[in-house]
Design a protein around this motif. Structure first.
Motif, PDB file in Angstrom:
ATOM      1  N   LEU A   1       0.751  -1.313  -0.037  1.00 22.12           N
ATOM      2  CA  LEU A   1      -0.147   0.018   0.050  1.00 22.12           C
ATOM      3  C   LEU A   1       0.834   1.109   0.040  1.00 22.12           C
ATOM      4  CD1 LEU A   1      -3.209   0.742   0.241  1.00 22.12           C
ATOM      5  CD2 LEU A   1      -2.885   0.936   2.747  1.00 22.12           C
TER       6      LEU A   1
ATOM      7  N   PHE B   1       1.332   4.246  -2.751  1.00 22.89           N
ATOM      8  CA  PHE B   1       1.005   5.581  -2.577  1.00 22.89           C
ATOM      9  C   PHE B   1       2.304   6.386  -3.032  1.00 22.89           C
ATOM     10  CE2 PHE B   1      -2.230   7.874   0.153  1.00 22.89           C
ATOM     11  CZ  PHE B   1      -3.346   6.823  -0.227  1.00 22.89           C
TER      12      PHE B   1
ATOM     13  N   ARG C   1      -1.967  12.209  -3.960  1.00 25.57           N
ATOM     14  CA  ARG C   1      -2.428  11.590  -2.699  1.00 25.57           C
ATOM     15  C   ARG C   1      -3.216  12.630  -1.920  1.00 25.57           C
ATOM     16  NH1 ARG C   1       4.123  11.859  -2.098  1.00 25.57           N
ATOM     17  NH2 ARG C   1       4.342  10.230  -3.743  1.00 25.57           N
ATOM     18  N   LEU C   2      -3.182  13.880  -2.232  1.00 24.66           N
ATOM     19  CA  LEU C   2      -4.035  14.858  -1.455  1.00 24.66           C
ATOM     20  C   LEU C   2      -5.393  14.428  -1.829  1.00 24.66           C
ATOM     21  CD1 LEU C   2      -2.644  18.231  -1.264  1.00 24.66           C
ATOM     22  CD2 LEU C   2      -3.444  17.234   0.579  1.00 24.66           C
ATOM     23  N   ARG C   3      -5.559  14.249  -3.160  1.00 24.65           N
ATOM     24  CA  ARG C   3      -6.854  13.876  -3.758  1.00 24.65           C
ATOM     25  C   ARG C   3      -7.538  12.556  -3.029  1.00 24.65           C
ATOM     26  NH1 ARG C   3      -6.338  13.495  -9.413  1.00 24.65           N
ATOM     27  NH2 ARG C   3      -5.331  15.581  -9.165  1.00 24.65           N
TER      28      ARG C   3
ATOM     29  N   ASN D   1      -6.661  11.529  -0.207  1.00 27.85           N
ATOM     30  CA  ASN D   1      -7.340  11.772   1.201  1.00 27.85           C
ATOM     31  C   ASN D   1      -8.666  12.727   1.138  1.00 27.85           C
ATOM     32  OD1 ASN D   1      -6.373  11.625   4.042  1.00 27.85           O
ATOM     33  ND2 ASN D   1      -7.127  13.722   3.857  1.00 27.85           N
ATOM     34  N   ASP D   2      -8.622  13.241   0.213  1.00 28.88           N
ATOM     35  CA  ASP D   2      -9.935  14.160  -0.027  1.00 28.88           C
ATOM     36  C   ASP D   2     -11.163  13.429  -0.071  1.00 28.88           C
ATOM     37  OD1 ASP D   2      -8.932  16.516   0.794  1.00 28.88           O
ATOM     38  OD2 ASP D   2      -8.983  17.421  -1.510  1.00 28.88           O
TER      39      ASP D   2
ATOM     40  N   ALA E   1     -11.411  10.106   0.556  1.00 31.68           N
ATOM     41  CA  ALA E   1     -11.628   9.391   1.789  1.00 31.68           C
ATOM     42  C   ALA E   1     -12.315  10.097   2.846  1.00 31.68           C
ATOM     43  CB  ALA E   1     -10.195   8.799   2.287  1.00 31.68           C
ATOM     44  N   PHE E   2     -11.946  11.424   3.010  1.00 32.29           N
ATOM     45  CA  PHE E   2     -12.566  12.418   3.908  1.00 32.29           C
ATOM     46  C   PHE E   2     -13.923  12.475   3.770  1.00 32.29           C
ATOM     47  CE2 PHE E   2     -13.419  16.960   4.747  1.00 32.29           C
ATOM     48  CZ  PHE E   2     -13.124  17.028   5.961  1.00 32.29           C
ATOM     49  N   ARG E   3     -14.349  12.834   2.305  1.00 37.63           N
ATOM     50  CA  ARG E   3     -15.634  12.766   1.818  1.00 37.63           C
ATOM     51  C   ARG E   3     -16.413  11.848   2.206  1.00 37.63           C
ATOM     52  NH1 ARG E   3     -13.519  15.166  -2.873  1.00 37.63           N
ATOM     53  NH2 ARG E   3     -13.381  17.398  -2.683  1.00 37.63           N
TER      54      ARG E   3
ATOM     55  N   ILE F   1     -16.026   9.350   4.120  1.00 36.79           N
ATOM     56  CA  ILE F   1     -16.086   9.010   5.659  1.00 36.79           C
ATOM     57  C   ILE F   1     -17.147   9.997   6.263  1.00 36.79           C
ATOM     58  CG2 ILE F   1     -15.029   9.318   8.037  1.00 36.79           C
ATOM     59  CD1 ILE F   1     -12.346   8.326   6.549  1.00 36.79           C
ATOM     60  N   LEU F   2     -17.158  11.169   5.934  1.00 40.45           N
ATOM     61  CA  LEU F   2     -18.329  12.134   6.119  1.00 40.45           C
ATOM     62  C   LEU F   2     -19.838  11.805   5.887  1.00 40.45           C
ATOM     63  CD1 LEU F   2     -16.852  15.669   5.847  1.00 40.45           C
ATOM     64  CD2 LEU F   2     -16.881  14.318   7.740  1.00 40.45           C
TER      65      LEU F   2
ATOM     66  N   ARG G   1     -20.634   8.535   7.759  1.00 38.40           N
ATOM     67  CA  ARG G   1     -21.084   8.961   9.081  1.00 38.40           C
ATOM     68  C   ARG G   1     -22.301   9.472   9.081  1.00 38.40           C
ATOM     69  NH1 ARG G   1     -15.625  11.876  11.669  1.00 38.40           N
ATOM     70  NH2 ARG G   1     -14.569   9.827  12.011  1.00 38.40           N
ATOM     71  N   ASP G   2     -22.703  10.372   7.942  1.00 37.27           N
ATOM     72  CA  ASP G   2     -24.066  11.042   7.795  1.00 37.27           C
ATOM     73  C   ASP G   2     -25.078  10.241   7.644  1.00 37.27           C
ATOM     74  OD1 ASP G   2     -24.147  13.893   7.923  1.00 37.27           O
ATOM     75  OD2 ASP G   2     -24.926  13.895   6.144  1.00 37.27           O
TER      76      ASP G   2
ATOM     77  N   ARG H   1     -25.797   8.134  10.866  1.00 39.93           N
ATOM     78  CA  ARG H   1     -26.537   8.920  11.753  1.00 39.93           C
ATOM     79  C   ARG H   1     -28.125   9.169  11.445  1.00 39.93           C
ATOM     80  NH1 ARG H   1     -22.079  12.599  12.835  1.00 39.93           N
ATOM     81  NH2 ARG H   1     -22.313  13.607  10.830  1.00 39.93           N
TER      82      ARG H   1
END
Lengths: 58, 181
Positions: A17, A21, A29-31, A33-34, A36-38, A40-41, A44-45, A48
């Motif tokens: 892995l 990377f 790499r930033l993209r 993570n972005d 993954a970030f979106r 995950i949000l 989570r939403d 909920r």
């Protein structure tokens, strides 16, 4: 990925892995993570909302 | 994630970086995102920066943070606005903004400030700007002393990333990264 195909050392680090990377550019790499970030949000939403719906049905 | 009762937009953490760079803020990217940029396959949910505390920079940073409606990140829904004095101290200011969470750190492990860390950074060309990132070797050194379980968990991944990166450099590969250093 199955345990058989993972290349991990004793500490459990997934070397494949990391190699994947390192083949990416810093921007890619930033993209990743972005994304993954979106994701995950969003998950989570959804979680909920599901919990809120369940409470509403009780 | 506690957001101080505020809903953020669907922007990614890249947008936070672009905002800071376009606002002309002098900062060093540290933490998880600094590791991500240098190739560590970890996921992080916030942007950690160490900022220059010059009066001009504090003014630029404050203006940017106000523009994205930054409030202190809390476990309850109270909205506590950011004040200039928060950025002048030596502490960590944990904020929620409309475009994502930002941790604004005056100093990090060992009391190291922006000026102390400058010589341990790599410059990344990012969307037409130069992004200053704390190098992986220093990140590892700092995380070694951390008591945060998340840092301890990540340390082997960071070490292996640095090992592979050094190997690539010695083979003359990974041109884009090595040119940035």
């Amino acid at each position: 990925m199955s345990n058989e195909t993972k290349v991990a050392d004793e500490s459990g680090v997934d070397k494949g892995l990391i190699a994947m990377f390192l083949r990416m550019s810093p921007e890619e790499r930033l993209r990743a993570n972005d994304d993954a970030f979106r994701t995950i949000l969003e998950l989570r939403d959804a979680y909920r909302r599901q919990k809120a719906d369940e409470r509403g049905l009780e | 994630m506690p957001t101080g009762g505020r809903k953020q937009t669907s922007a990614g953490l890249s947008e936070v970086l672009v905002g800071l760079l376009e606002a002309g803020v002098d900062f060093i990217l540290v933490g998880g995102l600094a590791a991500v940029i240098q190739g560590a396959p970890v996921t992080t949910m916030d942007v950690d920066i160490v900022h220059s505390q010059s009066p001009e920079n504090i003014a630029r940073l404050l203006a940017f943070l106000k523009s994205v409606e930054a409030v202190h990140r809390r476990f309850d829904d109270k909205l506590i606005e950011l004040k200039e004095g928060d950025l002048l101290g030596k502490g960590h200011v944990l904020l929620a903004t409309l475009i994502g969470p930002i941790d604004v750190l005056a100093v990090i492990e060992g009391g190291r400030s922006y000026e102390d860390l400058l010589e341990h950074t790599v410059d990344i060309d990012f969307r037409g700007h130069t992004l200053r990132v704390l190098d992986l070797k220093t990140l590892i050194e700092l995380k070694k002393t951390s008591t945060d379980p998340k840092d301890k968990h990540r340390l082997p991944v960071l070490r292996e990333t640095l090992r592979q990166l050094d190997e690539k450099y010695s083979r003359g590969e990974d041109k884009e990264d090595s040119e940035d250093e």
